[in-house]
Design a protein around this motif. Structure first.
Motif, PDB file in Angstrom:
ATOM      1  N   VAL A 104      13.491 -14.793  53.573  1.00  0.00           N
ATOM      2  CA  VAL A 104      13.999 -14.866  52.202  1.00  0.00           C
ATOM      3  C   VAL A 104      13.058 -14.107  51.270  1.00  0.00           C
ATOM      4  O   VAL A 104      13.488 -13.343  50.420  1.00  0.00           O
ATOM      5  N   TRP A 105      11.765 -14.316  51.466  1.00  0.00           N
ATOM      6  CA  TRP A 105      10.782 -13.639  50.631  1.00  0.00           C
ATOM      7  C   TRP A 105      10.946 -12.129  50.736  1.00  0.00           C
ATOM      8  O   TRP A 105      10.869 -11.408  49.739  1.00  0.00           O
ATOM      9  N   GLU A 106      11.198 -11.636  51.942  1.00  0.00           N
ATOM     10  CA  GLU A 106      11.406 -10.195  52.130  1.00  0.00           C
ATOM     11  C   GLU A 106      12.634  -9.718  51.355  1.00  0.00           C
ATOM     12  O   GLU A 106      12.619  -8.651  50.751  1.00  0.00           O
ATOM     13  N   GLU A 107      13.699 -10.513  51.377  1.00  0.00           N
ATOM     14  CA  GLU A 107      14.923 -10.136  50.666  1.00  0.00           C
ATOM     15  C   GLU A 107      14.727 -10.127  49.149  1.00  0.00           C
ATOM     16  O   GLU A 107      15.216  -9.236  48.473  1.00  0.00           O
ATOM     17  N   ILE A 108      14.021 -11.131  48.624  1.00  0.00           N
ATOM     18  CA  ILE A 108      13.900 -11.195  47.165  1.00  0.00           C
ATOM     19  C   ILE A 108      12.838 -10.252  46.617  1.00  0.00           C
ATOM     20  O   ILE A 108      12.738 -10.072  45.414  1.00  0.00           O
ATOM     21  N   LYS A 109      12.072  -9.613  47.506  1.00  0.00           N
ATOM     22  CA  LYS A 109      11.142  -8.572  47.043  1.00  0.00           C
ATOM     23  C   LYS A 109      11.919  -7.362  46.538  1.00  0.00           C
ATOM     24  O   LYS A 109      11.438  -6.618  45.695  1.00  0.00           O
ATOM     25  N   ASN A 110      13.115  -7.155  47.065  1.00  0.00           N
ATOM     26  CA  ASN A 110      13.951  -6.024  46.685  1.00  0.00           C
ATOM     27  C   ASN A 110      14.611  -6.321  45.334  1.00  0.00           C
ATOM     28  O   ASN A 110      15.476  -7.187  45.256  1.00  0.00           O
ATOM     29  N   PRO A 111      14.221  -5.610  44.275  1.00  0.00           N
ATOM     30  CA  PRO A 111      14.751  -5.915  42.938  1.00  0.00           C
ATOM     31  C   PRO A 111      16.277  -5.850  42.846  1.00  0.00           C
ATOM     32  O   PRO A 111      16.873  -6.616  42.111  1.00  0.00           O
ATOM     33  N   SER A 112      16.900  -4.957  43.600  1.00  0.00           N
ATOM     34  CA  SER A 112      18.356  -4.824  43.498  1.00  0.00           C
ATOM     35  C   SER A 112      19.091  -5.999  44.131  1.00  0.00           C
ATOM     36  O   SER A 112      20.242  -6.262  43.816  1.00  0.00           O
ATOM     37  N   GLU A 113      18.439  -6.731  45.008  1.00  0.00           N
ATOM     38  CA  GLU A 113      19.070  -7.871  45.681  1.00  0.00           C
ATOM     39  C   GLU A 113      18.590  -9.220  45.156  1.00  0.00           C
ATOM     40  O   GLU A 113      19.178 -10.248  45.473  1.00  0.00           O
TER      41      GLU A 113
END
Length: 143
Positions: free
Chosen positions: A30-39
């Protein structure tokens, strides 16, 4: 804060919802996903809805009641609760972990993440502000 895995009443539902959301947020994927500003906004919203839906399901609310409380469609609630969404799957896994191990915020032991979380929240706030400004610009253009 005592957290019931079978909540009764709004306060216990909110406590379980919060525990599910926080513990799920500390998962590496989850942390990896929310690092992406567009997602980020999409992920945070989906996780919030999934955690809210599961907490209310455990409190024996109907799909219709859950949808009304969360301000989403019944189809959205069903998708999260059935695991058709990644957020729904992750929150369900967190709940299963709570059943096996109890509720203990082990993720908070990683102090290094605090600064990353603060940065991510600041970026999220900036993103929301930028979107709000764009909406206002579009409204002005449309008259």
């Amino acid at each position: 804060m005592g957290i019931s895995l079978s909540p009764i009443g709004k306060e216990e539902i909110k406590n379980l919802e919060t525990a599910l959301l926080v513990e799920t947020l500390f998962r590496k994927e989850v942390w990896e996903e929310i690092k992406n500003p567009s997602e980020r906004l999409t992920w945070l919203t989906s996780l919030g809805i999934a955690a809210g839906a599961l907490a209310r399901e455990k409190a024996k609310l109907t799909i219709k009641q859950i949808a009304e409380e969360l301000g989403v469609t019944e189809a959205t609630v069903r998708s999260h609760l059935s695991g058709k969404t990644k957020a729904g799957q992750l929150v369900r896994e967190t709940y299963e972990k709570f059943l096996k191990e109890g509720v203990a915020f082990r993720g908070f032991e990683k102090v290094v993440q605090v600064e990353e979380i603060k940065k991510a929240l600041d970026e999220l706030a900036s993103s929301i502000e930028a979107v709000s400004k764009k909406i206002e610009e579009i409204k002005k253009m449309l008259g």
